[in-house]
Design a protein around this motif. Structure first.
Motif, PDB file in Angstrom:
ATOM      1  N   LYS A 126      -1.863   1.245   8.364  1.00  0.00           N
ATOM      2  CA  LYS A 126      -1.799   0.035   7.554  1.00  0.00           C
ATOM      3  C   LYS A 126      -0.919   0.276   6.348  1.00  0.00           C
ATOM      4  O   LYS A 126      -0.654   1.413   5.957  1.00  0.00           O
ATOM      5  CB  LYS A 126      -3.192  -0.403   7.117  1.00  0.00           C
ATOM      6  CG  LYS A 126      -3.938   0.610   6.278  1.00  0.00           C
ATOM      7  CD  LYS A 126      -5.329   0.097   5.954  1.00  0.00           C
ATOM      8  CE  LYS A 126      -6.138   1.119   5.167  1.00  0.00           C
ATOM      9  NZ  LYS A 126      -7.493   0.622   4.847  1.00  0.00           N
ATOM     10  N   GLY A 127      -0.413  -0.818   5.789  1.00  0.00           N
ATOM     11  CA  GLY A 127       0.462  -0.695   4.633  1.00  0.00           C
ATOM     12  C   GLY A 127       0.921  -2.054   4.162  1.00  0.00           C
ATOM     13  O   GLY A 127       0.586  -3.091   4.749  1.00  0.00           O
ATOM     14  N   ALA A 128       1.719  -2.034   3.120  1.00  0.00           N
ATOM     15  CA  ALA A 128       2.231  -3.271   2.520  1.00  0.00           C
ATOM     16  C   ALA A 128       3.600  -3.599   3.088  1.00  0.00           C
ATOM     17  O   ALA A 128       4.446  -2.707   3.272  1.00  0.00           O
ATOM     18  CB  ALA A 128       2.309  -3.126   1.002  1.00  0.00           C
ATOM     19  N   VAL A 129       3.822  -4.870   3.365  1.00  0.00           N
ATOM     20  CA  VAL A 129       5.115  -5.338   3.867  1.00  0.00           C
ATOM     21  C   VAL A 129       6.136  -5.275   2.726  1.00  0.00           C
ATOM     22  O   VAL A 129       5.913  -5.835   1.652  1.00  0.00           O
ATOM     23  CB  VAL A 129       5.012  -6.776   4.412  1.00  0.00           C
ATOM     24  CG1 VAL A 129       6.384  -7.296   4.824  1.00  0.00           C
ATOM     25  CG2 VAL A 129       4.040  -6.822   5.584  1.00  0.00           C
ATOM     26  N   THR A 130       7.246  -4.598   2.969  1.00  0.00           N
ATOM     27  CA  THR A 130       8.281  -4.468   1.933  1.00  0.00           C
ATOM     28  C   THR A 130       9.504  -5.325   2.203  1.00  0.00           C
ATOM     29  O   THR A 130      10.270  -5.617   1.285  1.00  0.00           O
ATOM     30  CB  THR A 130       8.734  -3.000   1.818  1.00  0.00           C
ATOM     31  OG1 THR A 130       9.273  -2.559   3.085  1.00  0.00           O
ATOM     32  CG2 THR A 130       7.582  -2.100   1.426  1.00  0.00           C
ATOM     33  N   GLU A 131       9.694  -5.741   3.457  1.00  0.00           N
ATOM     34  CA  GLU A 131      10.883  -6.533   3.782  1.00  0.00           C
ATOM     35  C   GLU A 131      10.631  -7.321   5.062  1.00  0.00           C
ATOM     36  O   GLU A 131      10.019  -6.808   6.008  1.00  0.00           O
ATOM     37  CB  GLU A 131      12.103  -5.613   3.952  1.00  0.00           C
ATOM     38  CG  GLU A 131      13.431  -6.338   4.048  1.00  0.00           C
ATOM     39  CD  GLU A 131      14.615  -5.383   4.047  1.00  0.00           C
ATOM     40  OE1 GLU A 131      15.734  -5.841   4.341  1.00  0.00           O
ATOM     41  OE2 GLU A 131      14.418  -4.187   3.752  1.00  0.00           O
ATOM     42  N   VAL A 132      11.104  -8.555   5.097  1.00  0.00           N
ATOM     43  CA  VAL A 132      11.039  -9.399   6.300  1.00  0.00           C
ATOM     44  C   VAL A 132      12.430  -9.972   6.518  1.00  0.00           C
ATOM     45  O   VAL A 132      12.959 -10.692   5.655  1.00  0.00           O
ATOM     46  CB  VAL A 132      10.011 -10.538   6.134  1.00  0.00           C
ATOM     47  CG1 VAL A 132       9.991 -11.415   7.384  1.00  0.00           C
ATOM     48  CG2 VAL A 132       8.623  -9.980   5.850  1.00  0.00           C
TER      49      VAL A 132
END
Length: 348
Positions: free
Chosen positions: A293-299
């Motif tokens: 799991k982790g934080a989204v940094t770019e889409v």
């Protein structure tokens, strides 16, 4: 299938520089084999040795079962399409294509019909009477392709022949090359550094690295079952998760790391390895049910889907692809999960 061409320990040395390490390679009759790899990997040197343009430092070359290591280039029965086109500047497009047929003493009606077909194949019929200098680089490349294919050699070598073309024309010519390969029944050996082109065209891919063969197999083999970290990273996008593979008492396998414990394929061998997870193999899930799991940094919008980067706490973010309706937002905390049986493991 029988081998149309094979090398035994073929190599090339320039003083202290090894351009090609001793290489054994079999190319089957009627096969489309692509030599793929980065610049300096040895793929063009190998192609030039096969063509007779470079003399090997060691080893043997066999064509149709006969040794051809020292046979002159013009006597090998091989056609070649050069990256630099190599057109005759004083001859028209029509004359350039007709030249190899005239050298073979074909009669005029047969030459005219063959040249007409070749021009139609590369969509250059309106340019038949122009000189090469009156054409763009992409147009010259198409004429070079037509000149090689027009006399239907049994072995055709292509050295990055589509490099000068725009994307749309490149895709059209890939389709034409595939069709020609089927129609001619010839053996094609194709050099490129474009992985997508190699996957689209090839029966097998010979992936080269550091002047040697890294992996040889079908496009599916190289994509789904990479033999090394280099293969996994060069063919498509990959997430490499390092750790120690351990066999469990119940027969399963796990990847142990300070940041995670992940399931592996049951046939994974113990040792220091990297788990290979392709972006399309992973799916978003609840962080409570996730392997990572982790934080989204770019889409990034990519047309049919989104490419999403997730910070999982390592040196590299985790890349996955997801549908347009499922894309998270930057800053979201997400979970990642996949089917362990569909992944690969490479030793590092």
């Amino acid at each position: 299938m029988t081998a149309r061409l094979h090398t035994v320990g073929i190599s090339k040395q320039y003083d202290s520089v090894t351009a090609l390490s001793p290489t054994d390679l079999e190319v089957q009759d009627g096969e489309f084999l692509t030599l793929l790899g980065p610049s300096g990997s040895g793929k063009t040197t190998l192609l030039q040795i096969i063509a007779g343009l470079v003399e090997p430092s060691g080893g043997q070359l066999f064509i149709s079962g006969k040794e051809a290591t020292r046979t002159a280039a013009g006597e090998r029965g091989i056609g070649m399409v050069f990256q630099s086109y190599a057109l005759f500047p004083h001859l028209s497009v029509w004359e350039n294509i007709a030249y190899p047929l005239r050298m073979r003493k074909m009669d005029k009606p047969a030459i005219a019909a063959a040249v007409k077909d070749a021009l139609e194949m590369v969509q250059m019929g309106a340019y038949a009477h122009r000189l090469p200098r009156e054409l763009s680089g992409g147009q010259q490349q198409r004429i070079a392709l037509a000149r090689c294919f027009v006399y239907k050699p049994s072995v055709i070598l292509l050295d990055e022949p589509l490099g000068a073309l725009d994307k749309k024309l490149r895709e059209h010519m890939q389709s034409e090359i595939r069709k020609l390969h089927k129609e001619l029944g010839a053996t094609f050996i194709y050099v490129t550094h474009d992985q997508e082109e190699a996957l689209n065209l090839s029966d097998r891919i010979c992936l080269m690295n550091n002047s040697r063969i890294e992996q040889l197999g079908t496009p599916e083999d190289l994509y789904d079952r990479p033999a090394s970290a280099f293969s996994a990273q060069f063919i498509g996008y990959s997430n490499l998760l390092p750790g120690t593979a351990r066999r469990e008492t119940d027969g399963s396998a796990t990847l142990q790391h300070a940041r995670y414990a992940l399931p592996l394929r049951s046939d994974a061998k113990a040792g220091e390895v990297a788990l290979v997870v392709r972006p399309e193999q992973a799916a978003l899930c609840s962080p409570d049910d996730a392997y990572l799991k982790g934080a989204v940094t770019e889409v990034v919008f990519a047309g049919s889907d989104y490419r999403v980067l997730v910070d999982i706490g390592g040196d590299e973010p985790f890349l996955l692809r997801c549908g347009r309706r499922d894309a998270p937002a930057v800053g979201d905390v997400v979970g990642l999960r996949w089917n362990a049986g569909h992944t690969a493991v490479v030793h590092v």
